[in-house]
Structures are given as structure tokens and as C-alpha cells.
Write a protein that holds these residues in place. Structure first.
Motif, PDB file in Angstrom:
ATOM      1  N   ASP A 139       0.833  -1.204   0.000  1.00  0.00           N
ATOM      2  CA  ASP A 139       0.000   0.000   0.000  1.00  0.00           C
ATOM      3  C   ASP A 139       0.866   1.252   0.000  1.00  0.00           C
ATOM      4  OD1 ASP A 139      -1.843   2.019   0.413  1.00  0.00           O
ATOM      5  OD2 ASP A 139      -2.417   1.386   2.417  1.00  0.00           O
ATOM      6  N   ALA A 140       1.789   1.338   0.946  1.00  0.00           N
ATOM      7  CA  ALA A 140       2.614   2.538   1.074  1.00  0.00           C
ATOM      8  C   ALA A 140       3.490   2.756  -0.155  1.00  0.00           C
ATOM      9  CB  ALA A 140       3.486   2.433   2.328  1.00  0.00           C
ATOM     10  N   MET A 141       4.074   1.682  -0.693  1.00  0.00           N
ATOM     11  CA  MET A 141       4.914   1.815  -1.879  1.00  0.00           C
ATOM     12  C   MET A 141       4.105   2.319  -3.075  1.00  0.00           C
ATOM     13  SD  MET A 141       8.248   0.966  -2.092  1.00  0.00           S
ATOM     14  CE  MET A 141       9.234   1.251  -0.641  1.00  0.00           C
ATOM     15  N   CYS A 142       2.895   1.812  -3.242  1.00  0.00           N
ATOM     16  CA  CYS A 142       2.038   2.271  -4.347  1.00  0.00           C
ATOM     17  C   CYS A 142       1.813   3.780  -4.265  1.00  0.00           C
ATOM     18  CB  CYS A 142       0.696   1.550  -4.312  1.00  0.00           C
ATOM     19  SG  CYS A 142       0.760  -0.182  -4.830  1.00  0.00           S
ATOM     20  N   ILE A 254      11.105   0.792 -10.191  1.00  0.00           N
ATOM     21  CA  ILE A 254      11.456   2.054  -9.528  1.00  0.00           C
ATOM     22  C   ILE A 254      12.443   1.810  -8.391  1.00  0.00           C
ATOM     23  CG2 ILE A 254      10.554   4.002  -8.176  1.00  0.00           C
ATOM     24  CD1 ILE A 254       7.936   3.707  -9.777  1.00  0.00           C
ATOM     25  N   ILE A 255      12.188   0.764  -7.613  1.00  0.00           N
ATOM     26  CA  ILE A 255      13.088   0.429  -6.499  1.00  0.00           C
ATOM     27  C   ILE A 255      14.512   0.201  -7.012  1.00  0.00           C
ATOM     28  CG2 ILE A 255      13.631  -1.371  -4.804  1.00  0.00           C
ATOM     29  CD1 ILE A 255      10.547  -1.681  -4.426  1.00  0.00           C
ATOM     30  N   LYS A 256      14.607  -0.480  -8.149  1.00  0.00           N
ATOM     31  CA  LYS A 256      15.933  -0.749  -8.722  1.00  0.00           C
ATOM     32  C   LYS A 256      16.557   0.518  -9.284  1.00  0.00           C
ATOM     33  CE  LYS A 256      18.289  -3.730 -12.073  1.00  0.00           C
ATOM     34  NZ  LYS A 256      18.118  -4.803 -13.101  1.00  0.00           N
ATOM     35  N   GLU A 257      15.780   1.294 -10.046  1.00  0.00           N
ATOM     36  CA  GLU A 257      16.304   2.493 -10.697  1.00  0.00           C
ATOM     37  C   GLU A 257      16.779   3.531  -9.685  1.00  0.00           C
ATOM     38  OE1 GLU A 257      13.132   3.863 -13.140  1.00  0.00           O
ATOM     39  OE2 GLU A 257      13.227   2.131 -14.512  1.00  0.00           O
ATOM     40  N   GLU A 258      16.057   3.653  -8.574  1.00  0.00           N
ATOM     41  CA  GLU A 258      16.366   4.690  -7.591  1.00  0.00           C
ATOM     42  C   GLU A 258      17.201   4.173  -6.419  1.00  0.00           C
ATOM     43  OE1 GLU A 258      13.062   7.043  -6.410  1.00  0.00           O
ATOM     44  OE2 GLU A 258      12.367   7.405  -8.468  1.00  0.00           O
TER      45      GLU A 258
END
Length: 530
Positions: A139-142, A254-258
Motif C-alpha cells: 500500500d505505502a509503496m504504491c 522504480i526500487i531498482k532504478e532509484e
């Protein structure tokens, strides 16, 4: 009866449900109107307090609950420190809520005359870390990473001709069983569960197996969407599955890119005292490609934990290494407005970011024994989680939390721990929830605002309605996804229905924008960079 119906109809327009256990009073400017330095003597201050109190009171009026009102008291550092209006926000709000409820007792038929539940009022000063740290649940990641509008997500799906794609708006809410299952689990766990659901669906469906064979076993989002067209009888099931597989894929990209795993590890190491200035400096030197927003969030966490260092040479070095803009520093500086107290400004024109009366470091959490997780980056928990448990046990520190009145005779002597299941015949001040027939208790956001009319407490599970006295917690200045998660978790753990209310529900980018808007200088949203 008609007057009563009209009164309740008007009340139900006063606040908004965010899910089955949360509501907001829609005061997005609460931080600006209640906690800025120029809030003293402002007409907006009193107006915000009063309307917020009215909307909180209507929650209890519509649910036929009369709370015992606890609140965080204003704290002073020493005799020379003046108590400011922003220190008094929970106190003033509690008094205003109490006055509204006292009036409802005399004008609303069947409104309880003695306490039936408990309400705790706090403000954002209890925890400055929760609004900015990366919360790793689905939820929070979205909401943090996908730039969603409320609960609205825009999905790309194949068009009817099959020659291209079109955009489709969907709502991520409790009526979606996959969302409901995954919302509070770690994003890595959510990803594993989604792939298990795909494998399970295909293993039980011969047509799906044939389609998978034609695609050489590929289980991508696009192939799932094509499967919808090939297997129309399973449209709804595959639609929801493909939606969440797409979302999970986007999140992990996104987690990987950032480099968010690295950012998140340092955040949690700071919070739990496993890292300090040296580690932050080394991180900024070795991670030049980290986004400015994530560097800002790291520095805000560092400032909350090490207020005395942010203005030292180390602090200046950190800011230089991070390359923060002038408006980024406004956000860090304005954290002082939501602290419990600040001391006098120094002669150099700066200010000490003093976030806590005690000399111990603020924000460093203790590991929660017995709650170890399989997943990394799961250590963080909001301070509100501890407060809810103390409220449930009747163990709130008396020097920090006061009550609007002594408990009534019917409330006295009833232990919170014994209230999980109390026979109605033995409840002196029975909650009215058993008399309700499931009517809407809040004005739902419509879909244009990114919320659905189904997102209301009427969809709370029937098991929850059978529990004992409710616990309500209200956070002035914006609640967080981690705090909403804590409410869901503790409702099961404590066997109590717990409801979280706030002036707003803020994801980190939104909260940072609000801090920047608290500047004494006139700023518009166009001036700010997030």
C-alpha cells in the motif's frame, strides 16, 4: 424524528472515510494553519480547530459512541519557555471535541450519556520520522512511488481491437480481494504471492495452460491481459491479477532504478542507531545518482534524530554533499514547527532543532522483540503503534497524556484488557454499534477524487463489530500509511476495533510539500520542487 434525520444527514457530510478503519476531516492545510510561527493570533488557527473538532464529533454522533477523550499535553522545557499555541493544539482540540459531544448528548436521541469508547488526540510532533521514511508495504509503496491520485491508479490495457492499448482507471480499495490481502504486507512478499496466484490459476485451468504453452511459458503482464481476451469467462479474476502484477513490476523497476534498497537500509540504520554522520557522508559520496528527493528524506530523518548536528559543520557538509536546493532546506528547517518545543533562537540567526525535552536521541527506535520479519527493511514501526498499545492497556504516561474528565462510574474499573468480548447484558455503557444496520458512517469520496463510495466503515468485517470498546486515535497534521498499517495490525493483535482519524492522510512527497508551504515567505506550488 425528521429533525434528527436531517441533523444526521448533515453530519455525515462532515468527514471522509479512507478505508474501513480510517477517516480524515479534510484539513490539508492543518500544518500551515496550526503550526507555523505566525499561527499566533491567526483567525485561521481557531477556525481550523473548531471545524476539525466538529467533524471529529460527527464521527461519534453517527456511530452513537461517546468517547473518553485523552490528549497529548503541552510540554515546557523550563520556566523561561513560553507555551505557544502550536504546543496547545491537542489540548484545544480535545476541549472543542468535548464541548461538541456534550451538546450532542442533549440533542441527539439515544446518544450515549456515559463513555462507550476511548479517543486519543495527538499531533504530528509525536513522530517526525514516519511521514518521510520509506515504508516497504505494498500500500505505502504504491502511494509513495506511483504518483496516484487518492486510491486511483491508471492502468494500460489492450484496446478492444487488440491493436494497441488504452488507459483504464481503477481504484485500489478493500473491495478488491487481492488489494485487501496484500496492502499491509512487504512489497517483496506481495510479489511472491502474486506469482503464486498466477501459477495456481494456470495449474487449475487447462485453457490457461494451453495459452501459456503458446507463449513459451511467459507470464508477463501483457500475456495475462491477452489471456483475458482468450478466456472471457475468467475476465474479472485475471483482470485483478494482471493489475497487481503490473503494479508490482512497476514498483520493483522504480526500487531498482532509484537504489531504494540502499536508501532504505540507511534510513532504518539511522532510526535504530546503527548509523550516524559518517555513514550518511559516505553514502552521499558513493551514491551520486541518488535522487534529490531521497537525499532530502535521508537528511530529514537525520535532522529528526540528530537535531544538534544539523547546524554544525557536519550538517553543513551533509547539505553541501546532498546538493539540496533552497526550498529543500525550507522543509528541513520547518520541521521545528512540528516539534514539541524549540528553545530560543541562537545569536547567529539559526535555530536549534530540539525535538524532545529529554536528552536522549529522538527517533531511535528499540527493536521489537518477537516481531522479527523474514523480509529486510521491515524493522521500522511508527511511535503511534506503541501509543495504541498503551491506550489499550490504560498505560499512557500520566505526565504526558491527560483526560478531559475522570471516567464515569460506569467506565471506572473496567479494564481495557477485559473489553475484547463483554456480554451486552454486562456493559454499563454499551456501544451502539450492535444497533446499527450498516449505514454509511462517513461521507465517501467519489471516484473523481480517487476514492470510491464503497470505502467506508460499513464494510468492516462482522467479526470486528462484535468486539468490545472501540479505540479511536486522531493525529493532527497528517497521518501516514505506516500508522494506518499499525491500526490494521493491532486490531487483530489486541482484538479491538481501532479507528485512525487525521486532518489528512499524507504520503511522503505530499508531506514534504506541506512543510515547504509553511515558510513565512509567500510561496506557490509552482515555486516548489519535489
Amino acid at each position: 424524528m425528521q429533525i434528527h434525520f436531517l441533523l444526521m444527514s448533515q453530519m455525515n457530510l462532515e468527514y471522509f472515510a479512507i478505508d474501513s478503519q480510517g477517516f480524515v476531516t479534510d484539513h490539508d492545510k492543518a500544518l500551515e494553519e496550526l503550526f507555523t510561527e505566525n499561527a499566533e493570533g491567526s483567525m485561521n488557527y481557531n477556525s481550523c480547530i473548531n471545524t476539525m473538532a466538529t467533524r471529529i464529533a460527527t464521527v461519534f454522533a453517527s456511530m452513537k459512541e461517546f468517547p473518553r477523550v485523552h490528549y497529548r499535553v503541552a510540554r515546557t522545557i523550563d520556566a523561561s519557555t513560553l507555551t505557544t499555541l502550536r504546543d496547545l493544539v491537542p489540548t484545544k482540540l480535545a476541549a472543542s471535541v468535548w464541548n461538541c459531544l456534550a451538546r450532542y448528548k442533549s440533542i441527539i436521541p439515544e446518544f450515549p450519556q456515559t463513555e462507550t469508547c476511548e479517543l486519543l488526540i495527538v499531533d504530528r510532533s509525536i513522530d517526525q520520522i514516519a511521514p518521510v521514511i520509506h515504508e516497504w508495504t505494498y500500500d505505502a509503496m504504491c502511494h509513495d512511488l506511483l504518483s496516484m491520485d487518492g486510491n486511483k491508479y491508471v492502468q494500460e490495457v489492450p484496446n478492444t481491437s487488440g491493436s494497441g492499448t488504452e488507459k483504464k482507471e481503477v481504484l485500489l480499495e478493500d473491495h478488491d480481494p487481492i488489494w485487501f490481502e496484500l496492502r499491509d504486507v512487504h512489497v517483496a512478499d506481495a510479489n511472491l504471492r502474486l506469482h503464486e496466484k498466477m501459477r495456481d490459476f494456470i495449474s487449475k485451468n487447462k485453457a490457461a495452460q494451453l495459452h501459456q504453452a503458446r507463449t513459451n511459458g511467459e507470464l508477463s503482464t501483457k500475456e495475462l491481459q491477452k489471456m483475458v481476451q482468450a478466456l472471457p469467462q475468467y475476465t474479472d479474476q485475471i483482470d485483478k491479477l494482471s493489475l497487481h502484477v503490473e503494479i508490482a513490476e512497476k514498483l520493483f523497476d522504480i526500487i531498482k532504478e532509484e537504489h531504494l534498497k540502499d536508501v532504505g537500509q540507511l534510513e532504518q540504520d539511522l532510526v535504530f542507531g546503527d548509523a550516524g554522520s559518517k555513514e550518511v557522508i559516505d553514502f552521499f559520496r558513493t551514491h551520486q545518482d541518488i535522487s534529490r528527493e531521497n537525499k532530502l528524506r535521508l537528511l530529514m530523518i537525520y535532522a529528526a534524530i540528530n537535531p544538534e548536528k544539523i547546524q554544525s559543520e557536519k550538517g553543513a557538509k551533509l547539505m553541501q554533499l546532498a546538493g539540496l536546493s533552497a526550498d529543500d532546506m525550507i522543509a528541513v528547517n520547518n520541521m521545528r514547527c512540528i516539534c514539541a518545543h524549540e528553545t530560543k533562537k541562537s545569536s547567529k540567526g539559526g535555530f536549534p532543532l530540539k525535538f524532545e525535552i529529554r536528552k536522549k536521541k529522538r527517533g531511535i527506535r528499540k527493536e521489537r522483540i518477537g516481531e522479527e520479519s523474514t523480509w529486510t527493511l521491515s524493522r521500522f514501526y511508527p511511535i503511534l503503534e506503541d501509543l495504541i498499545e498503551k491506550l489499550s492497556k490504560g498505560e499512557l504516561p500520566k505526565d504526558e497524556y491527560h483526560c478531559m474528565s475522570d471516567p464515569s462510574s460506569s467506565f471506572r474499573g473496567i479494564s481495557s484488557s477485559m473489553s475484547a468480548r463483554t456480554s451486552p447484558a454486562h456493559q454499563p455503557a454499551q456501544s451502539m454499534r450492535s444497533r446499527r444496520t450498516g449505514g454509511t458512517w462517513a461521507r465517501p469520496r467519489n471516484s473523481d477524487d480517487g476514492y470510491s463510495s464503497d470505502s467506508v466503515l460499513k464494510h468492516a468485517s462482522s467479526d470486528m463489530r462484535k468486539l468490545g470498546r472501540r479505540l479511536f486515535i486522531f493525529v493532527v497534521g497528517g497521518a501516514t500509511r505506516s500508522e494506518l498499517r499499525a491500526v490494521h495490525k493491532l486490531s487483530s493483535k489486541l482484538k479491538r476495533e481501532i479507528i485512525l482519524g487525521s486532518s489528512s492522510l499524507d504520503d511522503p512527497p505530499k508531506f514534504i510539500t506541506k512543510l515547504k508551504m509553511m515558510s513565512n515567505e509567500e510561496l506557490s506550488l509552482d515555486d516548489l520542487q519535489i
